[in-house]
Motif scaffolding. Sequence first.
Motif, PDB file in Angstrom:
ATOM      1  N   VAL A  66       0.859  -1.178   0.000  1.00 38.62           N
ATOM      2  CA  VAL A  66       0.000   0.000   0.000  1.00 38.62           C
ATOM      3  C   VAL A  66       0.898   1.232   0.000  1.00 38.62           C
ATOM      4  N   CYS A  67       0.481   2.268  -0.748  1.00 39.96           N
ATOM      5  CA  CYS A  67       1.296   3.464  -0.868  1.00 39.96           C
ATOM      6  C   CYS A  67       1.116   4.346   0.367  1.00 39.96           C
ATOM      7  N   THR A  68       2.253   4.788   0.934  1.00 39.45           N
ATOM      8  CA  THR A  68       2.177   5.637   2.118  1.00 39.45           C
ATOM      9  C   THR A  68       1.809   7.069   1.718  1.00 39.45           C
ATOM     10  N   GLY A  69       1.871   7.360   0.401  1.00 36.51           N
ATOM     11  CA  GLY A  69       1.510   8.692  -0.075  1.00 36.51           C
ATOM     12  C   GLY A  69       0.039   8.789  -0.430  1.00 36.51           C
ATOM     13  N   CYS A  70      -0.381   8.046  -1.482  1.00 38.39           N
ATOM     14  CA  CYS A  70      -1.745   8.204  -1.977  1.00 38.39           C
ATOM     15  C   CYS A  70      -2.691   7.113  -1.506  1.00 38.39           C
ATOM     16  N   GLY A  71      -2.174   6.094  -0.831  1.00 36.22           N
ATOM     17  CA  GLY A  71      -3.045   5.065  -0.272  1.00 36.22           C
ATOM     18  C   GLY A  71      -3.495   3.995  -1.246  1.00 36.22           C
ATOM     19  N   LYS A 114       8.483   1.819  -5.167  1.00 42.59           N
ATOM     20  CA  LYS A 114       7.837   3.119  -5.348  1.00 42.59           C
ATOM     21  C   LYS A 114       6.466   2.937  -5.991  1.00 42.59           C
ATOM     22  N   CYS A 115       5.546   3.794  -5.612  1.00 48.52           N
ATOM     23  CA  CYS A 115       4.186   3.766  -6.142  1.00 48.52           C
ATOM     24  C   CYS A 115       4.192   4.203  -7.614  1.00 48.52           C
ATOM     25  N   SER A 116       3.485   3.434  -8.462  1.00 49.70           N
ATOM     26  CA  SER A 116       3.457   3.785  -9.882  1.00 49.70           C
ATOM     27  C   SER A 116       2.548   4.986 -10.132  1.00 49.70           C
ATOM     28  N   ALA A 117       1.643   5.250  -9.208  1.00 47.83           N
ATOM     29  CA  ALA A 117       0.710   6.369  -9.393  1.00 47.83           C
ATOM     30  C   ALA A 117       1.306   7.706  -8.943  1.00 47.83           C
ATOM     31  N   CYS A 118       1.974   7.735  -7.776  1.00 47.84           N
ATOM     32  CA  CYS A 118       2.412   9.033  -7.238  1.00 47.84           C
ATOM     33  C   CYS A 118       3.902   9.091  -6.920  1.00 47.84           C
ATOM     34  N   GLY A 119       4.617   7.969  -7.054  1.00 46.62           N
ATOM     35  CA  GLY A 119       6.045   7.971  -6.774  1.00 46.62           C
ATOM     36  C   GLY A 119       6.386   7.889  -5.296  1.00 46.62           C
TER      37      GLY A 119
HETATM   38 ZN   LIG Z   1       0.987   6.515  -4.338  1.00 46.61          ZN
END
Ligand SMILES: [Zn+2]
Length: 155
Positions: A66-71, A114-119
């Motif tokens: 799970v992304c810690t930035g965008c979830g 790294k998240c593919s959506a927000c990095g």
């Molecule tokens: Zn993200």
Amino acid sequence: MGNGYTIRCRKCSYEYQAMLGFGMLFPTVYEDTVKAIREGKLGEEYKKFFEEHKDAAINCEACAAVCTGCGKFDTVKDYGLYLPKKETGDVNFGCVTAEELNEGYKQVMKYGHKCSACGGDLKVIDLFDELAKHALKCPECGGEMYLTEDLLMWD
Ligand SMILES: [Zn+2]
Ligand SMILES: [Zn+2]
């Protein structure tokens, strides 16, 4: 064979399908991963480590994250780096299974996904632990995610 699980939001019906575990092509996946490391595709640190440690192994299990930035949810290869508990210095031919990693190896490095959506940074999670703790939130609306009955086999 790996298993695909579908989690769904209680509020907005957002869904995520996580393909976890190992496919039947695991030995090929393992081989390709080691090749990618030697070519530096997973970073200089990994490349150097594999050059210096002939007995190093890598965890290629597909994990939920799970992304810690965008979830947002994602599925990634664990890519943790391992060394045998008793270092042999022998060259590691062929693939190392999860069982072998559990029994004879210790983890020495974690891969920074790294998240593919927000990095942002991805956190690898144990899907079932998180579900049991009701800790999974919908990236769209913040509602609680639950495990559906849909089970999928993938190879
Ligand atoms: Zn993200
Ligand atoms: Zn939702």
